[in-house]
Enzyme design. Structure first.
Site, PDB file in Angstrom:
ATOM      1  N   SER A  84       0.837  -1.198   0.000  1.00 34.61           N
ATOM      2  CA  SER A  84       0.000   0.000   0.000  1.00 34.61           C
ATOM      3  C   SER A  84       0.880   1.260   0.000  1.00 34.61           C
ATOM      4  O   SER A  84       1.642   1.487  -0.929  1.00 34.61           O
ATOM      5  CB  SER A  84      -0.954  -0.043   1.190  1.00 34.61           C
ATOM      6  OG  SER A  84      -1.957   0.933   1.087  1.00 34.61           O
ATOM      7  N   ASP A 102      -9.622  -4.680  -4.679  1.00 38.38           N
ATOM      8  CA  ASP A 102      -8.901  -3.533  -4.126  1.00 38.38           C
ATOM      9  C   ASP A 102      -9.177  -2.284  -4.957  1.00 38.38           C
ATOM     10  O   ASP A 102      -9.079  -2.327  -6.183  1.00 38.38           O
ATOM     11  CB  ASP A 102      -7.404  -3.848  -4.147  1.00 38.38           C
ATOM     12  CG  ASP A 102      -6.544  -2.773  -3.523  1.00 38.38           C
ATOM     13  OD1 ASP A 102      -7.078  -1.782  -3.020  1.00 38.38           O
ATOM     14  OD2 ASP A 102      -5.307  -2.943  -3.555  1.00 38.38           O
ATOM     15  N   HIS A 159      -7.843  -5.205  -0.339  1.00 39.26           N
ATOM     16  CA  HIS A 159      -6.685  -4.447   0.121  1.00 39.26           C
ATOM     17  C   HIS A 159      -6.380  -4.842   1.565  1.00 39.26           C
ATOM     18  O   HIS A 159      -7.282  -5.080   2.365  1.00 39.26           O
ATOM     19  CB  HIS A 159      -6.992  -2.947   0.039  1.00 39.26           C
ATOM     20  CG  HIS A 159      -5.780  -2.092   0.178  1.00 39.26           C
ATOM     21  ND1 HIS A 159      -4.919  -1.833  -0.868  1.00 39.26           N
ATOM     22  CD2 HIS A 159      -5.268  -1.427   1.255  1.00 39.26           C
ATOM     23  CE1 HIS A 159      -3.950  -1.043  -0.459  1.00 39.26           C
ATOM     24  NE2 HIS A 159      -4.124  -0.796   0.830  1.00 39.26           N
TER      25      HIS A 159
END
Length: 314
Positions: A160, A257, A287
Site C-alpha cells: 500500500s 482492491d 486491500h
C-alpha cells in the site's frame, strides 16, 4: 470491473461494512487516532507469528531526529540477502509493531535479513517526511547490521503506502546514485495520487478500504503543500519516469482492491519499458489481505512463498 470477493472474507466484510455504515449514520469524522486504532485492531488476525533467532530494535540518529528500525535475521551468522521493509497504512497509520508478524514471516520464509523502518507519519509529518526517512534508512542500512552477517544486495518491499515509498525511491534512484536498489517487491501498491484509476470507482465501496478514506489520507499527506495538485502528480510514480533502469520488480494486486488498476498499470508500464516484472493477482482478495492472515492463510503463505522464490533468483 468490480471484484468478486472470496467466501473467506464475506463475514469479515459484513461486520466491517456494518461498522462503516454506523459511523456514517452517526456522522463520525475521520481522525488520525480513529484510523490508527482501527488498523491496529487487525493485529488480532495475525496470530501466526513465527520465531526468528535474531530480532533487535535499532535506530539511525540524525541531527534533527531518530529513525527507529527493527532488524530480523533467521541466521545472523550467515550472509543473507537484505530486505528493507516499509509498512502500509495510508502514510498515516501502521507501525513496526503492527507489521512484526509479517516481517517474521518474511525473514523466516525468504531466509533474509529484514529491516523494518518506523518512518514519520502524516498529518503530523506530511509529505515528503516519511519518504525522506525511508531514503535515509535505505542508504545507511549497513550501519544497522554490525551484529548480522549479510550480502551486499538489497531489495525493498512495501504494501500500500509502503509500496508507494518503494516506487518513489526506485524512481529517485534513476538520478540519485546514493540510492542503490537491486529489486523491489510491491504488495497492492499505491502508485498514483491523482485518484483517477477506474477501480477506485468499481471497488471503492464495500471492500474495507473505501475511496473516501483514500482521498482523506491523501489530503492529510499533502496537507501543507501550497501547490498540492502539481506536487501530487510529481509524487505519483505511475506518472513519473519509467525506464529500463528501474529495478527488477515483483507486484501483487488484489481483485477487490480500489488500488488494483493502478498496480496493474504500473506493472504494464514497467514491462513495456523493459524492466523484468513478475505480477500476481489474488482475484478474491481485498486491500490489506496480508493483515488478515488468520482469515486468508493460504493466500498469505502463497505470497510469502513467491517472495522467497523471487529473492532466491537475485
Amino acid at each position: 470491473m468490480r471484484g468478486i470477493v472470496s467466501p473467506k472474507l464475506i463475514d469479515f466484510l459484513a461486520l466491517a461494512n456494518s461498522n462503516i455504515a454506523l459511523a456514517k449514520q452517526n456522522n463520525v469524522q475521520f481522525t488520525p487516532t480513529i484510523l490508527r486504532e482501527n488498523l491496529n485492531k487487525l493485529g488480532a488476525l495475525m496470530s501466526d507469528s513465527p520465531s526468528v533467532s535474531y530480532i533487535a530494535d535499532e535506530a539511525l540518529t540524525l541531527t534533527d531526529r531518530t529513525i527507529p528500525v527493527r532488524v530480523y535475521s533467521p541466521a545472523p551468522e550467515l550472509p543473507l540477502p537484505v530486505l528493507v521493509h516499509f509498512h502500509g497504512g495510508g502514510h498515516m497509520c501502521g507501525s513496526v509493531a503492527l507489521y512484526d508478524p509479517i516481517c517474521r514471516h518474511l525473514a523466516s520464509i525468504a531466509q533474509c535479513v529484514v529491516i523494518s523502518v518506523e518512518y514519520r507519519l502524516a498529518p503530523e509529518y506530511p509529505y515528503p517526511a516519511g519518504v525522506e526517512d525511508c531514503e535515509y534508512a535505505l542508504i545507511h542500512y549497513a550501519q544497522l547490521l554490525n551484529d548480522v552477517n549479510h550480502q551486499d544486495s538489497v531489495t525493498i518491499i512495501g504494501d500500500s503506502a509502503g509500496g508507494a515509498i518503494c516506487t518513489s525511491l526506485s524512481m529517485k534512484s534513476l538520478t540519485d546514485k546514493r540510492i542503490h536498489i537491486d529489486q523491489q517487491i510491491l504488495i497492492y501498491p499505491s502508485v498514483d495520487y491523482t485518484l483517477t484509476s477506474p477501480s477506485l470507482d468499481s471497488n471503492g465501496c464495500g471492500f474495507l478500504l473505501e475511496t473516501s478514506r483514500i482521498k482523506w489520507y491523501f489530503e492529510q499527506y499533502f496537507k501543507q503543500s501550497d501547490q498540492r495538485s502539481d506536487q501530487i502528480k510529481q509524487a505519483s510514480p505511475l506518472l513519473g519516469t519509467i525506464n529500463a533502469n528501474l529495478p527488477k520488480t515483483l507486484i501483487f494486486t488484489a481483485g477487490c482492491d480500489p488500488l488494483r488498476d493502478e498496480g496493474i498499470a504500473y506493472a504494464k508500464a514497467l514491462s513495456a519499458a523493459g524492466v523484468d516484472v513478475e505480477h500476481y493477482s489474488f482475484d478474491g482478495m481485498i486491500h490489506a489481505y496480508m493483515l488478515l492472515h488468520d482469515l486468508v492463510k493460504q493466500e498469505c503463505m502463497t505470497t510469502y512463498q513467491r517472495i522467497a522464490e523471487f529473492m532466491a533468483k537475485a
